[in-house]
Design a protein around this motif. Structure first.
Motif, mmCIF file in Angstrom:
data_model
loop_
_atom_site.group_PDB
_atom_site.id
_atom_site.type_symbol
_atom_site.label_atom_id
_atom_site.label_comp_id
_atom_site.label_asym_id
_atom_site.label_seq_id
_atom_site.Cartn_x
_atom_site.Cartn_y
_atom_site.Cartn_z
ATOM 1 N N SER A 23 25.188 -15.569 -33.656
ATOM 2 C CA SER A 23 24.004 -14.726 -33.580
ATOM 3 C C SER A 23 22.967 -15.341 -32.649
ATOM 4 O O SER A 23 22.945 -16.541 -32.429
ATOM 5 C CB SER A 23 23.409 -14.500 -34.971
ATOM 6 N N VAL A 24 22.121 -14.462 -32.122
ATOM 7 C CA VAL A 24 21.031 -14.854 -31.245
ATOM 8 C C VAL A 24 19.791 -14.125 -31.723
ATOM 9 O O VAL A 24 19.833 -12.916 -31.985
ATOM 10 C CB VAL A 24 21.330 -14.479 -29.774
ATOM 11 N N LYS A 25 18.688 -14.864 -31.847
ATOM 12 C CA LYS A 25 17.410 -14.261 -32.224
ATOM 13 C C LYS A 25 16.542 -14.123 -30.984
ATOM 14 O O LYS A 25 16.376 -15.069 -30.224
ATOM 15 C CB LYS A 25 16.676 -15.129 -33.254
ATOM 16 N N LEU A 26 15.986 -12.932 -30.808
ATOM 17 C CA LEU A 26 15.115 -12.636 -29.680
ATOM 18 C C LEU A 26 13.829 -12.040 -30.227
ATOM 19 O O LEU A 26 13.860 -11.247 -31.166
ATOM 20 C CB LEU A 26 15.782 -11.624 -28.745
ATOM 21 N N LEU A 40 11.230 -11.394 -21.169
ATOM 22 C CA LEU A 40 12.538 -10.761 -21.245
ATOM 23 C C LEU A 40 12.537 -9.717 -22.348
ATOM 24 O O LEU A 40 11.820 -9.840 -23.331
ATOM 25 C CB LEU A 40 13.620 -11.808 -21.506
ATOM 26 N N GLU A 41 13.361 -8.708 -22.196
ATOM 27 C CA GLU A 41 13.452 -7.630 -23.170
ATOM 28 C C GLU A 41 14.852 -7.587 -23.768
ATOM 29 O O GLU A 41 15.838 -7.642 -23.042
ATOM 30 C CB GLU A 41 13.160 -6.281 -22.501
ATOM 31 N N ALA A 51 19.317 -10.340 -23.424
ATOM 32 C CA ALA A 51 17.922 -10.335 -22.994
ATOM 33 C C ALA A 51 17.943 -10.231 -21.478
ATOM 34 O O ALA A 51 18.662 -10.971 -20.813
ATOM 35 C CB ALA A 51 17.222 -11.616 -23.428
ATOM 36 N N ILE A 52 17.192 -9.274 -20.947
ATOM 37 C CA ILE A 52 17.157 -9.099 -19.497
ATOM 38 C C ILE A 52 15.715 -9.109 -19.006
ATOM 39 O O ILE A 52 14.782 -8.866 -19.757
ATOM 40 C CB ILE A 52 17.857 -7.803 -19.040
ATOM 41 N N MET A 84 21.176 -15.785 -19.250
ATOM 42 C CA MET A 84 20.480 -15.026 -20.274
ATOM 43 C C MET A 84 21.272 -15.070 -21.583
ATOM 44 O O MET A 84 22.497 -14.993 -21.577
ATOM 45 C CB MET A 84 20.300 -13.569 -19.848
ATOM 46 N N PRO A 85 20.568 -15.188 -22.707
ATOM 47 C CA PRO A 85 21.284 -15.189 -23.988
ATOM 48 C C PRO A 85 21.892 -13.812 -24.255
ATOM 49 O O PRO A 85 21.289 -12.792 -23.930
ATOM 50 C CB PRO A 85 20.177 -15.509 -25.003
ATOM 51 N N HIS A 86 23.104 -13.803 -24.807
ATOM 52 C CA HIS A 86 23.740 -12.538 -25.142
ATOM 53 C C HIS A 86 24.774 -12.738 -26.245
ATOM 54 O O HIS A 86 25.232 -13.850 -26.491
ATOM 55 C CB HIS A 86 24.372 -11.890 -23.914
ATOM 56 N N VAL A 87 25.124 -11.638 -26.895
ATOM 57 C CA VAL A 87 26.129 -11.639 -27.950
ATOM 58 C C VAL A 87 27.115 -10.520 -27.646
ATOM 59 O O VAL A 87 26.708 -9.368 -27.460
ATOM 60 C CB VAL A 87 25.494 -11.409 -29.342
#
Length: 177
Positions: free
Chosen positions: A99-102, A110-111, A126-127, A150-153
């Motif tokens: 998991s990744v928390k944004l 980033l959105e 997140a982009i 960029m973080p992603h799942v």
């Protein structure tokens, strides 16, 4: 005896009979047309309460916030309007338990988005809205490019959206006359 040794060496050093097997792509090339895959179902939870899931049908009918010929991206806030409050945390979890928390938006501007890749995979990432699909061509592999930082799942199973808790402000003490 000498001929047998030569025959063994020739057989051992010969090319494989099917050279095309060695020249195949590791993965098949992307499909010619970008389509949302069937069977997408991302569970959504807002402050611990189940909300409508993000499905293939929802992605097919919603207009992407960002698009080019090889990518589509929907802001999480477009798909789940209750995630729009500043300071909201969006946690994307995969089927594999990653998991990744944004935060909404992140400190870097980033959105969080639901992103359809050129291989028709749905991920949460997140982009940067100013450059949602940055170029990586010509910067790769042996040339030591950074790649997608960029973080992603991938293989997303769930989005857990949590609103920031605003601390209660204590009333100011009143002055008694």
């Amino acid at each position: 005896m000498r001929y047998a040794l030569v025959a063994i060496l020739v057989a051992a050093c010969s090319k494989p009979s099917d050279e095309s097997a060695a020249k195949r792509w590791q993965e098949p090339p992307p499909p010619p047309e970008l389509v949302v895959p069937d069977g997408v179902s991302i569970a959504v939870e807002v402050d611990g309460v189940a909300a409508p899931a993000i499905t293939s049908a929802a992605l097919k009918t919603a207009k992407p916030d960002f698009a080019d010929p090889e990518h589509r991206a929907w802001l999480v806030t477009s798909l789940v309007p209750s995630a729009a409050s500043p300071g909201t945390t969006i946690e994307a979890s995969s089927l594999d338990g990653i998991s990744v928390k944004l935060t909404q938006p992140t400190g870097d501007g980033l959105e969080p988005v639901v992103y359809l890749t050129r291989r028709s995979e749905v991920i949460v990432a997140a982009i940067d809205p100013k450059q949602p699909f940055p170029p990586y061509h010509g910067q790769g592999g042996r040339l030591h490019r950074g790649g997608d930082t960029m973080p992603h799942v991938a293989r997303v199973a769930k989005l857990a959206i949590t609103h920031a808790v605003v601390p209660a402000v204590a009333p100011a003490p009143s002055a008694a006359p």
